[in-house]
Design a protein around this motif. Structure first.
Motif, PDB file in Angstrom:
ATOM      1  N   CYS A 137      15.311  39.165  15.084  1.00 19.45           N
ATOM      2  CA  CYS A 137      14.039  38.837  15.717  1.00 19.45           C
ATOM      3  C   CYS A 137      12.950  38.935  14.675  1.00 19.45           C
ATOM      4  O   CYS A 137      12.675  40.028  14.160  1.00 19.45           O
ATOM      5  CB  CYS A 137      13.759  39.779  16.876  1.00 19.45           C
ATOM      6  SG  CYS A 137      12.135  39.539  17.630  1.00 19.45           S
ATOM      7  N   ALA A 138      12.340  37.813  14.367  1.00 16.96           N
ATOM      8  CA  ALA A 138      11.256  37.778  13.397  1.00 16.96           C
ATOM      9  C   ALA A 138       9.923  37.748  14.128  1.00 16.96           C
ATOM     10  O   ALA A 138       9.760  37.011  15.101  1.00 16.96           O
ATOM     11  CB  ALA A 138      11.389  36.549  12.503  1.00 16.96           C
ATOM     12  N   ALA A 139       8.981  38.551  13.642  1.00 12.44           N
ATOM     13  CA  ALA A 139       7.688  38.660  14.305  1.00 12.44           C
ATOM     14  C   ALA A 139       6.574  38.107  13.436  1.00 12.44           C
ATOM     15  O   ALA A 139       6.606  38.207  12.209  1.00 12.44           O
ATOM     16  CB  ALA A 139       7.388  40.109  14.647  1.00 12.44           C
ATOM     17  N   SER A 140       5.594  37.548  14.094  1.00 12.86           N
ATOM     18  CA  SER A 140       4.360  37.157  13.422  1.00 12.86           C
ATOM     19  C   SER A 140       3.198  37.651  14.264  1.00 12.86           C
ATOM     20  O   SER A 140       3.309  37.754  15.481  1.00 12.86           O
ATOM     21  CB  SER A 140       4.279  35.642  13.246  1.00 12.86           C
ATOM     22  OG  SER A 140       4.282  34.991  14.488  1.00 12.86           O
ATOM     23  N   GLY A 141       2.102  37.991  13.627  1.00 16.31           N
ATOM     24  CA  GLY A 141       0.911  38.422  14.343  1.00 16.31           C
ATOM     25  C   GLY A 141       0.714  39.926  14.357  1.00 16.31           C
ATOM     26  O   GLY A 141      -0.394  40.408  14.192  1.00 16.31           O
ATOM     27  N   ARG A 142       1.754  40.680  14.605  1.00 17.58           N
ATOM     28  CA  ARG A 142       1.653  42.137  14.573  1.00 17.58           C
ATOM     29  C   ARG A 142       2.954  42.682  14.012  1.00 17.58           C
ATOM     30  O   ARG A 142       4.019  42.435  14.588  1.00 17.58           O
ATOM     31  CB  ARG A 142       1.390  42.716  15.963  1.00 17.58           C
ATOM     32  CG  ARG A 142       1.209  44.232  15.925  1.00 17.58           C
ATOM     33  CD  ARG A 142       0.715  44.796  17.235  1.00 17.58           C
ATOM     34  NE  ARG A 142       0.531  46.234  17.136  1.00 17.58           N
ATOM     35  CZ  ARG A 142       0.125  47.022  18.122  1.00 17.58           C
ATOM     36  NH1 ARG A 142      -0.135  46.493  19.309  1.00 17.58           N
ATOM     37  NH2 ARG A 142      -0.026  48.311  17.944  1.00 17.58           N
ATOM     38  N   PRO A 143       2.890  43.411  12.928  1.00 13.42           N
ATOM     39  CA  PRO A 143       4.111  43.895  12.287  1.00 13.42           C
ATOM     40  C   PRO A 143       4.901  44.852  13.175  1.00 13.42           C
ATOM     41  O   PRO A 143       4.323  45.654  13.917  1.00 13.42           O
ATOM     42  CB  PRO A 143       3.599  44.626  11.037  1.00 13.42           C
ATOM     43  CG  PRO A 143       2.229  44.118  10.819  1.00 13.42           C
ATOM     44  CD  PRO A 143       1.683  43.802  12.176  1.00 13.42           C
ATOM     45  N   PHE A 144       6.210  44.802  13.094  1.00  9.76           N
ATOM     46  CA  PHE A 144       7.061  45.736  13.823  1.00  9.76           C
ATOM     47  C   PHE A 144       6.846  47.172  13.345  1.00  9.76           C
ATOM     48  O   PHE A 144       7.204  48.112  14.043  1.00  9.76           O
ATOM     49  CB  PHE A 144       8.532  45.355  13.655  1.00  9.76           C
ATOM     50  CG  PHE A 144       8.966  44.206  14.513  1.00  9.76           C
ATOM     51  CD1 PHE A 144       9.679  43.155  13.970  1.00  9.76           C
ATOM     52  CD2 PHE A 144       8.673  44.180  15.869  1.00  9.76           C
ATOM     53  CE1 PHE A 144      10.104  42.087  14.762  1.00  9.76           C
ATOM     54  CE2 PHE A 144       9.083  43.124  16.661  1.00  9.76           C
ATOM     55  CZ  PHE A 144       9.797  42.077  16.110  1.00  9.76           C
TER      56      PHE A 144
ATOM     57  N   ILE B  77      13.487  50.703  19.279  1.00  4.99           N
ATOM     58  CA  ILE B  77      13.243  51.490  18.073  1.00  4.99           C
ATOM     59  C   ILE B  77      11.746  51.738  17.983  1.00  4.99           C
ATOM     60  O   ILE B  77      10.937  50.823  18.187  1.00  4.99           O
ATOM     61  CB  ILE B  77      13.789  50.763  16.818  1.00  4.99           C
ATOM     62  CG1 ILE B  77      13.636  51.634  15.575  1.00  4.99           C
ATOM     63  CG2 ILE B  77      13.129  49.403  16.614  1.00  4.99           C
ATOM     64  CD1 ILE B  77      14.445  51.121  14.385  1.00  4.99           C
ATOM     65  N   THR B  78      11.364  52.970  17.702  1.00  9.94           N
ATOM     66  CA  THR B  78       9.937  53.297  17.633  1.00  9.94           C
ATOM     67  C   THR B  78       9.351  52.893  16.287  1.00  9.94           C
ATOM     68  O   THR B  78      10.036  52.856  15.273  1.00  9.94           O
ATOM     69  CB  THR B  78       9.701  54.799  17.855  1.00  9.94           C
ATOM     70  OG1 THR B  78      10.369  55.535  16.807  1.00  9.94           O
ATOM     71  CG2 THR B  78      10.245  55.242  19.194  1.00  9.94           C
ATOM     72  N   TRP B  79       8.045  52.600  16.322  1.00 13.99           N
ATOM     73  CA  TRP B  79       7.402  52.058  15.127  1.00 13.99           C
ATOM     74  C   TRP B  79       7.207  53.119  14.046  1.00 13.99           C
ATOM     75  O   TRP B  79       7.211  52.803  12.851  1.00 13.99           O
ATOM     76  CB  TRP B  79       6.034  51.475  15.489  1.00 13.99           C
ATOM     77  CG  TRP B  79       5.022  52.496  15.915  1.00 13.99           C
ATOM     78  CD1 TRP B  79       4.808  52.971  17.178  1.00 13.99           C
ATOM     79  CD2 TRP B  79       4.083  53.183  15.080  1.00 13.99           C
ATOM     80  NE1 TRP B  79       3.811  53.909  17.174  1.00 13.99           N
ATOM     81  CE2 TRP B  79       3.332  54.051  15.907  1.00 13.99           C
ATOM     82  CE3 TRP B  79       3.798  53.143  13.711  1.00 13.99           C
ATOM     83  CZ2 TRP B  79       2.317  54.865  15.412  1.00 13.99           C
ATOM     84  CZ3 TRP B  79       2.787  53.957  13.210  1.00 13.99           C
ATOM     85  CH2 TRP B  79       2.073  54.807  14.062  1.00 13.99           C
ATOM     86  N   ASN B  80       7.038  54.382  14.438  1.00 13.15           N
ATOM     87  CA  ASN B  80       6.662  55.391  13.453  1.00 13.15           C
ATOM     88  C   ASN B  80       7.862  56.156  12.896  1.00 13.15           C
ATOM     89  O   ASN B  80       8.089  56.171  11.678  1.00 13.15           O
ATOM     90  CB  ASN B  80       5.646  56.359  14.056  1.00 13.15           C
ATOM     91  CG  ASN B  80       6.052  56.859  15.429  1.00 13.15           C
ATOM     92  OD1 ASN B  80       7.088  56.500  15.959  1.00 13.15           O
ATOM     93  ND2 ASN B  80       5.224  57.707  16.019  1.00 13.15           N
ATOM     94  N   THR B  81       8.680  56.732  13.775  1.00 16.56           N
ATOM     95  CA  THR B  81       9.805  57.547  13.298  1.00 16.56           C
ATOM     96  C   THR B  81      11.100  56.760  13.197  1.00 16.56           C
ATOM     97  O   THR B  81      12.061  57.223  12.592  1.00 16.56           O
ATOM     98  CB  THR B  81      10.027  58.747  14.217  1.00 16.56           C
ATOM     99  OG1 THR B  81      10.421  58.275  15.500  1.00 16.56           O
ATOM    100  CG2 THR B  81       8.754  59.591  14.320  1.00 16.56           C
ATOM    101  N   GLY B  82      11.132  55.585  13.811  1.00 17.36           N
ATOM    102  CA  GLY B  82      12.391  54.832  13.815  1.00 17.36           C
ATOM    103  C   GLY B  82      13.424  55.400  14.770  1.00 17.36           C
ATOM    104  O   GLY B  82      14.614  55.089  14.661  1.00 17.36           O
TER     105      GLY B  82
END
Length: 122
Positions: free
Chosen positions: A22-29, A51-56
């Motif tokens: 899944c590739a994202a544009s506009g707001r980074p994962f 998956i959480t953005w900060n700790t993974g």
């Protein structure tokens, strides 16, 4: 505007493996929780993995725990779902999503991809 684009779906025999991207544009994962949901024919959409953005930290539905692995590549702004030991009951449209409170019962995501079909034959 956030756009999520899935790829990697297809037809596989039971016991086989697939990797969804899944590739994202506009707001980074790297700044938002992300994950995967799926919807089988005639059924409601259900949570698969997050998956959480900060700790993974990762979360999985009981039905896929031990078989599926979610991961993220911040440099490529891509989230993956490695699916092993696939079963016919894994057949569904798989959706990438982001912008939700991550847990095994996540909140409704703010952003969705268009979905990619996974079909597992017996």
């Amino acid at each position: 505007q956030v756009q999520l684009v899935e790829s990697g779906g297809g037809l596989v025999q039971a016991g086989g493996s697939l990797t969804l991207s899944c590739a994202a544009s506009g707001r980074p994962f790297s700044t938002v929780n992300s994950g995967w949901f799926r919807q089988a024919p005639g059924k409601e959409r259900e949570f698969v993995a997050a998956i959480t953005w900060n700790t993974g930290r990762t979360y999985y539905a009981d039905s896929v725990k031990g078989r599926f692995t979610i991961s993220r590549d911040n440099a490529k702004n891509t989230v993956y779902l490695q699916m092993n030991s696939l079963k016919p009951e894994d057949t569904a449209v798989y959706y990438c999503a982001s912008g939700f409170a991550a847990s095994t019962t996540p909140t409704t995501p703010a952003y969705w991809g268009q979905g990619t079909q996974v079909a597992v034959s017996s």
